[in-house]
Design a protein around this motif. Sequence first.
Motif, PDB file in Angstrom:
ATOM      1  N   ASN A  43       1.354  55.240 -44.271  1.00 53.32           N
ATOM      2  CA  ASN A  43       1.804  53.840 -44.200  1.00 53.32           C
ATOM      3  C   ASN A  43       3.428  54.212 -44.935  1.00 53.32           C
ATOM      4  OD1 ASN A  43       3.106  51.254 -44.536  1.00 53.32           O
ATOM      5  ND2 ASN A  43       1.087  50.339 -45.472  1.00 53.32           N
ATOM      6  N   ASP A  98       6.164  52.094 -44.661  1.00 53.98           N
ATOM      7  CA  ASP A  98       7.084  50.994 -44.783  1.00 53.98           C
ATOM      8  C   ASP A  98       5.997  49.966 -45.117  1.00 53.98           C
ATOM      9  OD1 ASP A  98       8.606  49.041 -44.566  1.00 53.98           O
ATOM     10  OD2 ASP A  98       9.629  49.451 -43.024  1.00 53.98           O
ATOM     11  N   ARG A  99       6.009  49.662 -46.236  1.00 49.90           N
ATOM     12  CA  ARG A  99       5.017  48.303 -46.348  1.00 49.90           C
ATOM     13  C   ARG A  99       5.338  46.874 -46.006  1.00 49.90           C
ATOM     14  NH1 ARG A  99       0.277  50.421 -48.748  1.00 49.90           N
ATOM     15  NH2 ARG A  99       0.669  52.737 -49.296  1.00 49.90           N
ATOM     16  N   ASN A 136       6.305  46.156 -43.062  1.00 47.18           N
ATOM     17  CA  ASN A 136       5.848  45.962 -41.720  1.00 47.18           C
ATOM     18  C   ASN A 136       4.522  45.730 -41.679  1.00 47.18           C
ATOM     19  OD1 ASN A 136       5.108  48.638 -41.699  1.00 47.18           O
ATOM     20  ND2 ASN A 136       6.632  49.358 -40.697  1.00 47.18           N
ATOM     21  N   ASP A 137       3.784  45.836 -42.607  1.00 47.40           N
ATOM     22  CA  ASP A 137       2.311  45.843 -42.522  1.00 47.40           C
ATOM     23  C   ASP A 137       1.535  44.480 -41.554  1.00 47.40           C
ATOM     24  OD1 ASP A 137       2.383  47.846 -43.767  1.00 47.40           O
ATOM     25  OD2 ASP A 137       1.219  47.515 -45.561  1.00 47.40           O
ATOM     26  N   GLY A 157      -2.152  49.710 -41.677  1.00 50.87           N
ATOM     27  CA  GLY A 157      -0.611  49.382 -42.298  1.00 50.87           C
ATOM     28  C   GLY A 157       0.116  51.078 -41.907  1.00 50.87           C
ATOM     29  N   ASP A 159       2.336  53.480 -39.821  1.00 50.06           N
ATOM     30  CA  ASP A 159       3.476  53.327 -39.083  1.00 50.06           C
ATOM     31  C   ASP A 159       4.327  54.674 -38.715  1.00 50.06           C
ATOM     32  OD1 ASP A 159       4.935  53.813 -41.407  1.00 50.06           O
ATOM     33  OD2 ASP A 159       4.847  51.640 -42.079  1.00 50.06           O
ATOM     34  N   ARG A 161       4.348  46.167 -36.107  1.00 53.51           N
ATOM     35  CA  ARG A 161       3.487  46.706 -37.166  1.00 53.51           C
ATOM     36  C   ARG A 161       3.821  48.192 -37.497  1.00 53.51           C
ATOM     37  NH1 ARG A 161       0.543  43.468 -34.703  1.00 53.51           N
ATOM     38  NH2 ARG A 161      -0.275  41.509 -35.754  1.00 53.51           N
TER      39      ARG A 161
HETATM   40 CA    CA Z   1       3.441  49.899 -42.762  1.00 51.29          CA
END
Ligand code: CA
Length: 543
Positions: free
Chosen positions: A70, A72-73, A75-76, A92, A94, A149
């Motif tokens: 993950n 980039d949190r 875009n979760d 999550g 990406d 996401r």
């Molecule tokens: Ca993410």
Amino acid sequence: MTACTSAPGAPPADGIDAGARRRDASIAIDGATERDVGPRVDGGDPFTTFDRAWWERAVIYFVMVDRFSNGDRTNDGDATCTDPSAPILFHGGDLQGIVDRLDYLEELGVTAVWITPVQRQVGRRGDQCGYHGYWADLGVPDDGAIEPRLGGEAALRALIDALHERGMRLIVDLVVNHAGYGARVVGQRPEWFHPGAGCETLGDPEIYCALSGLPDFAHERDDVADYLDAMSTSFVSRFAFDGIRMDTVKHVEESYFRERWVPAVREERPGLYLLGELFDEGGYALFDRYLDAGFDGLFDFPLRRALIDSVARGGSLGAVAGRAQEAVTRWGAERARLRATMIDNHDVPRFVEEMSSASDAEKSARLRLALGVLFTVPGIPQLYMGDELGMGGTYPLNRRDMPAWAWRAEDREGAHGGALPDAARIHDEVRALARLRASTPALHAGGYTELWRPAPGGVNAWAFFRSVGESRVVVAVNGGATTISDLQVPYRTNPGIADRDRETPDGTTLMRVHGPESATARVVEGRIALTIAPRSLAVFAMP
Ligand SMILES: [Ca+2]
């Protein structure tokens, strides 16, 4: 994207000039070549010419993007579809997460990353969302949207650029067999899909009936073929992909690929490596048709089945030797070198689950032996994330997240849940195999000559010779539980050995370049005398 921009050669909807991007990426790859990422064919611009030599030397690593890292949190997404504790919702991970882990992958010896599909997915269906990427929310006109996401279009471009800067390449997963459940196109063009009831009366049920109830495109319709061609060519014109992994090929009429899809994407991006998923473990008969349709390679599911029977379950290596020989006999070594060899993917139980009665040490030995086969027979080794750690799991836990302890050598030491206790050793083995393969032309560009396979009830050994130019190796495998000592393998009289490779004099000791220290090979009266430790694979260089 709008419909008019999906035609080949049209400007991409994001306003970035595709030609400029191609030149940039090409420069990056050329620069990286000097860092020893692989030989290039003459004039081998990957965007104009298929770069066979590069692909033969590749190591493919399959990432289920949502389950890898993950990066980039923001875009979760919300709890409707995202819950890291729910096995079949988004977690999550990406595309930025892959960028963040490229040091890990490059250090392991990976050169090509295959990612699960990136198209925007349909919404929640029951207790599941399209975390895996195979439920594209296609619409008319095709909007080319990338799943938010995963980071959307910007993150996809960033990943491609980051890979190309390192001389690495990206294989993107693509589906033309079906749309996601309830995708917009299903409501817009219901006549584009095979009917559920009576589908078997239309033709081969594998092709005319739905897979898991997914809306099944009717490729025999010109408007459907036009739509899927345009969707695919738009996709490969907008993004500088290096390869496509085509999902579920046996569920689509071979003629669609041969007459429509392959020519269309090849015209748009001639350098693409086209890798098809033909999930058939029983034999290669169907493989010929799809190779002839234009795929460069297919995943070797029959070899995987043989590795389970022979190695995971401790059977005779005859099954593996048989598949290895059959592929070369059937297609020739050149074509066999472009198939993908693997033990795992997201659709099968992890390899270590196939040997439940063995001890952990035994499981590790069998896993390392199977991995050794992938890196030494003709074909491109394809790892599934976590293979290098001895990860286990059956569905849905064959899709569990890469663990936090994976990334650093000191964290890999010791035992961890969900993986064999010697993950660090398995990781080191994969790294060593990848380096050996990349630095040994015989292993990535050589022919294949069988030297020995087990007779029924005989010694469970398999040996083969590979060579190209001045690079010559002997690979010896012991599938049994006891040491094989001084096995006399005929060599000089083998009709598959070229004259110039027969000249190694008696008494020559071959140099062990991989495998247990106890492994030895010596030329004795035109034979090779092999000593190999139990459940192990050794590679010897021949002067
Ligand atoms: Ca993410």
